[in-house]
Design a protein around this motif. Structure first.
Motif, mmCIF file in Angstrom:
data_model
loop_
_atom_site.group_PDB
_atom_site.id
_atom_site.type_symbol
_atom_site.label_atom_id
_atom_site.label_comp_id
_atom_site.label_asym_id
_atom_site.label_seq_id
_atom_site.Cartn_x
_atom_site.Cartn_y
_atom_site.Cartn_z
ATOM 1 N N TYR A 42 0.900 -1.163 0.135
ATOM 2 C CA TYR A 42 0.053 0.026 -0.019
ATOM 3 C C TYR A 42 0.805 1.198 0.125
ATOM 4 C CZ TYR A 42 -4.428 2.378 1.043
ATOM 5 O OH TYR A 42 -5.439 3.163 1.157
ATOM 6 N N ALA A 44 0.489 4.216 -0.355
ATOM 7 C CA ALA A 44 0.067 5.276 0.330
ATOM 8 C C ALA A 44 0.498 5.135 1.701
ATOM 9 C CB ALA A 44 -1.442 5.203 0.029
ATOM 10 N N GLY A 45 1.135 3.959 2.176
ATOM 11 C CA GLY A 45 1.465 3.939 3.686
ATOM 12 C C GLY A 45 2.624 4.592 3.856
ATOM 13 N N PHE A 46 2.938 4.953 5.052
ATOM 14 C CA PHE A 46 4.296 5.459 5.546
ATOM 15 C C PHE A 46 5.394 4.585 5.914
ATOM 16 C CE2 PHE A 46 1.295 7.573 8.386
ATOM 17 C CZ PHE A 46 1.320 6.548 9.334
ATOM 18 N N PHE A 70 -6.651 7.970 9.847
ATOM 19 C CA PHE A 70 -6.471 7.354 8.386
ATOM 20 C C PHE A 70 -5.558 6.323 8.514
ATOM 21 C CE2 PHE A 70 -6.688 12.171 7.984
ATOM 22 C CZ PHE A 70 -8.016 12.334 7.567
ATOM 23 N N SER A 73 -3.510 0.651 5.776
ATOM 24 C CA SER A 73 -3.391 -0.620 6.041
ATOM 25 C C SER A 73 -2.487 -0.912 7.391
ATOM 26 C CB SER A 73 -2.319 -1.158 4.918
ATOM 27 O OG SER A 73 -1.136 -0.544 5.127
ATOM 28 N N THR A 75 -0.116 0.703 9.541
ATOM 29 C CA THR A 75 1.140 0.740 10.137
ATOM 30 C C THR A 75 1.351 1.400 11.438
ATOM 31 O OG1 THR A 75 1.571 1.350 7.599
ATOM 32 C CG2 THR A 75 3.137 1.846 9.203
ATOM 33 N N GLU A 91 -10.568 3.750 9.377
ATOM 34 C CA GLU A 91 -10.343 3.858 8.120
ATOM 35 C C GLU A 91 -11.724 3.769 7.357
ATOM 36 O OE1 GLU A 91 -7.767 3.793 5.762
ATOM 37 O OE2 GLU A 91 -9.668 3.695 4.271
ATOM 38 N N ALA A 92 -12.208 4.327 6.409
ATOM 39 C CA ALA A 92 -13.286 4.396 5.941
ATOM 40 C C ALA A 92 -13.566 3.532 4.514
ATOM 41 C CB ALA A 92 -13.610 5.971 5.089
ATOM 42 N N ASP A 248 -15.773 7.030 9.686
ATOM 43 C CA ASP A 248 -15.400 8.144 9.061
ATOM 44 C C ASP A 248 -14.704 9.088 10.222
ATOM 45 O OD1 ASP A 248 -15.012 10.795 8.026
ATOM 46 O OD2 ASP A 248 -17.277 10.673 6.932
ATOM 47 N N SER A 249 -13.385 9.381 9.885
ATOM 48 C CA SER A 249 -12.601 10.276 10.925
ATOM 49 C C SER A 249 -13.149 11.478 11.197
ATOM 50 C CB SER A 249 -11.233 10.036 10.695
ATOM 51 O OG SER A 249 -10.633 10.648 9.343
ATOM 52 N N SER A 267 -1.368 10.071 8.354
ATOM 53 C CA SER A 267 -1.024 10.513 7.061
ATOM 54 C C SER A 267 -2.491 10.781 6.293
ATOM 55 C CB SER A 267 -0.238 9.868 6.186
ATOM 56 O OG SER A 267 0.263 10.324 5.276
ATOM 57 N N TYR A 276 -8.230 6.641 -3.941
ATOM 58 C CA TYR A 276 -8.096 5.137 -3.174
ATOM 59 C C TYR A 276 -9.291 4.107 -3.605
ATOM 60 C CZ TYR A 276 -4.798 7.700 -0.096
ATOM 61 O OH TYR A 276 -3.987 8.633 0.035
ATOM 62 N N MET A 305 -12.991 11.041 2.348
ATOM 63 C CA MET A 305 -12.753 12.545 2.375
ATOM 64 C C MET A 305 -12.318 12.807 0.849
ATOM 65 S SD MET A 305 -9.245 13.664 4.184
ATOM 66 C CE MET A 305 -9.092 15.117 3.166
HETATM 67 C C1 LIG Z 1 -2.399 8.013 3.182
HETATM 68 S S1 LIG Z 1 -3.467 6.975 3.471
HETATM 69 C C2 LIG Z 1 -2.777 6.005 4.941
HETATM 70 C C3 LIG Z 1 -1.932 5.212 4.790
HETATM 71 C C4 LIG Z 1 -1.717 4.596 6.170
HETATM 72 N N1 LIG Z 1 -0.630 5.448 6.824
HETATM 73 C C5 LIG Z 1 -0.983 3.142 5.866
HETATM 74 O O1 LIG Z 1 0.483 3.262 6.505
HETATM 75 O O2 LIG Z 1 -1.285 2.284 5.407
HETATM 76 C C6 LIG Z 1 -4.948 7.599 3.977
HETATM 77 C C7 LIG Z 1 -6.132 6.714 3.926
HETATM 78 O O3 LIG Z 1 -7.145 7.510 4.458
HETATM 79 C C8 LIG Z 1 -8.368 6.780 4.021
HETATM 80 N N2 LIG Z 1 -9.447 7.650 4.203
HETATM 81 C C9 LIG Z 1 -9.979 8.670 3.369
HETATM 82 N N3 LIG Z 1 -10.988 9.390 3.717
HETATM 83 C C10 LIG Z 1 -11.198 8.983 5.202
HETATM 84 C C11 LIG Z 1 -12.350 9.248 6.215
HETATM 85 N N4 LIG Z 1 -13.122 10.152 5.924
HETATM 86 N N5 LIG Z 1 -12.064 8.732 7.139
HETATM 87 C C12 LIG Z 1 -11.228 7.390 7.640
HETATM 88 N N6 LIG Z 1 -10.408 7.344 6.447
HETATM 89 C C13 LIG Z 1 -10.353 7.705 5.515
HETATM 90 C C14 LIG Z 1 -8.439 6.188 2.763
HETATM 91 O O4 LIG Z 1 -9.100 4.966 2.416
HETATM 92 C C15 LIG Z 1 -6.639 5.764 3.181
HETATM 93 O O5 LIG Z 1 -6.474 4.437 3.128
#
Ligand SMILES: C[S@@+](CC[C@H](N)C(=O)[O-])C[C@H]1O[C@@H](n2cnc3c(N)ncnc32)[C@H](O)[C@@H]1O
Length: 448
Positions: A42, A44-46, A70, A73, A75, A91-92, A248-249, A267, A276, A305
């Motif tokens: 993923y 998008a992960g850090f 957020f 996956s 982390t 996580e949404a 939903d955060s 992140s 996503y 979001m």
């Molecule tokens: C940058 S990624 C985070 C990755 C995470 N740090 C990792 O290591 O896997 C941002 C995440 O925010 C989620 N997301 C988007 N809108 C959201 C919301 N309203 N509430 C919760 N999660 C949301 C996305 O589905 C995505 O998985």
């Protein structure tokens, strides 16, 4: 609203510090080499090392709780678990949430893993053959048909059916859900690199991987990962608790109490970076979670979001800047309104007519609500760290880090510092169609 870009009068309140040596923290590279973290690619992960560093730097101890709004996956939560620290994650995206939940469950029954591996070993070929009486097109969307050889799809289908028929609703089922998901890209003949799948391009190094061999290899590797991470955790995870929520955060009142969190490490989606929902299309189609782009939009895109133009419906009123946001953060919202107006004007001159204007408005409306909720759940004298990137759609620079820092200050955080991790967007330098605004990835540190 004025049509002039407000950059000239926008004075960020936050302090920016140049930091060197942590340029990989915003990327998934370290996590791809670490047990369990690597189960789902993923990007998008850090880096889990960034989370470890933050925990050490801000003296987060066992018994404390770290929150990731957020979670992706998982982390942050997985790192917390290896250190015996409690965690909460929101996580949404339902599929990504399921991956995180499986990664946090280390109580997998070895007997079930061995038994199911044996079943697959002895029955896969026969099952696959019997499925060949059915038409693939009746079961899978076209994208799947384009990404695999026919025989591979029948094998994957057989594997999916064997899992559904033989595994009860328990941790082992979720473990194998991740094993099978992890194989989907490796057994494909298409260039399925992230973020998007290019079904018409074939892999450059196309070493044929057959489904059974890859399944047995990954099952062994992932089961060994659980043993490895337990050793890594030195038994520290025994009494830590982890609340993972598919939600939903923007509003977590139903499951996170006021001032109950000691640290936030997260992140958010970067502005105008990934969709996503789209990037999990292959997996959603394979598992039968969706059959079309429209269904993915309805079930997933609307839950997330705003961060990409593919999410925008121009008749939707949610892109008006919220009144409460304007009241709480007048300087930030006036900058955003000016940027939105500028993007609206440029849009009319462009063939693609990208809805960057509404995307920017929606992004900050959402981030405002999330920073506000983070402030609610954090205890006094604690910190919230946001790893994020800025953006310049149509060349209009949106300094996401400074704006989110200022939103935090306006919402009552005591102070904010921004640490720059690395500059981005260099790959576009040679492309005259793209903007030349230097971009960066940073960590926004809000202190309560
Ligand atoms: C940058 S990624 C985070 C990755 C995470 N740090 C990792 O290591 O896997 C941002 C995440 O925010 C989620 N997301 C988007 N809108 C959201 C919301 N309203 N509430 C919760 N999660 C949301 C996305 O589905 C995505 O998985």
């Amino acid at each position: 609203m004025s049509t002039q870009l407000a950059l000239s009068f926008y004075e960020p309140q936050v302090k920016t510090i140049e930091k060197k040596g942590q340029s990989e923290w915003g990327t998934f590279k370290d996590s791809l080499r670490a047990p369990v973290h690597r189960w789902f690619t993923y990007p998008a992960g850090f880096s889990y090392k960034a989370v470890e560093h933050s925990i050490e730097r801000f003296d987060i101890k066992r018994g404390n709780t770290i929150y990731d709004p957020f979670m992706g996956s998982g982390t942050t939560n997985l790192t917390a678990k290896t250190l015996g620290i409690n965690s909460i994650g929101t996580e949404a995206h339902p599929f990504v949430y399921r991956i995180a939940r499986a990664k946090l469950n280390w109580d997998i029954d070895e007997k079930i893993v061995r038994e199911f591996s044996k079943i697959v070993d002895s029955q896969l070929a026969k099952k696959s053959k019997s499925l060949q009486k059915k038409k693939l097109i009746s079961e899978f969307p076209e994208l799947i048909l384009k990404c695999y050889e026919e025989s591979t799809i029948y094998d994957l289908w057989a594997l999916r059916d064997l899992a559904n028929e033989n595994l009860g609703n328990n941790g082992s089922k979720e473990f194998f859900f991740v094993v099978i998901t992890a194989m989907l890209r490796s057994v494909s003949v298409a260039a399925t690199g992230w973020p998007y799948i290019a079904p018409n391009k074939k892999k450059v190094t196309s070493i044929d991987k057959d489904v059974l061999t890859e399944f047995l290899r990954l099952t062994n590797q992932m089961f060994s990962d659980i043993q490895a991470i337990k050793v890594w955790a030195h038994g520290k995870n025994q009494d830590s608790t982890h609340l993972l929520v598919n939600g939903d955060s923007r509003n977590t009142k139903e499951f996170i109490k006021n001032q109950s969190v000691d640290h936030v490490f997260t992140s958010p989606p970067y502005l105008n970076n990934f969709d996503y929902a789209d990037r999990t299309r292959l997996e959603l189609y394979f598992w039968g979670e969706a059959k079309s782009w429209g269904e993915i939009s309805e079930k997933i895109r609307t839950q997330l979001m705003t961060s990409a133009t593919t999410q925008i419906n121009r008749s939707d009123l949610r892109y008006e800047i919220l009144d409460e946001f304007k009241k709480d953060c007048p300087a930030v919202t006036s900058f955003i309104e000016d940027s939105v107006n500028k993007l609206m004007t440029i849009r009319k001159t462009k063939g693609g007519k990208k809805s960057y204007d509404l995307m920017v408005a929606g992004y900050f409306n959402d981030m405002y609500q999330i920073v506000r909720d983070v402030s609610r759940v954090l205890r006094p004298f604690s910190k919230a760290l946001f790893v994020l990137g800025d953006s310049a759609p149509y060349g209009v620079h949106i300094p996401t880090d400074k704006l989110i820092g200022d939103i935090g200050i306006s919402l009552g955080f005591d102070s904010c510092e921004i640490e720059i991790l690395r500059t981005r967007g260099d790959k576009w330098k040679a492309n005259p169609q793209r903007h030349t605004v230097p971009l960066r990835e940073s960590i926004v540190i809000l202190s309560k």
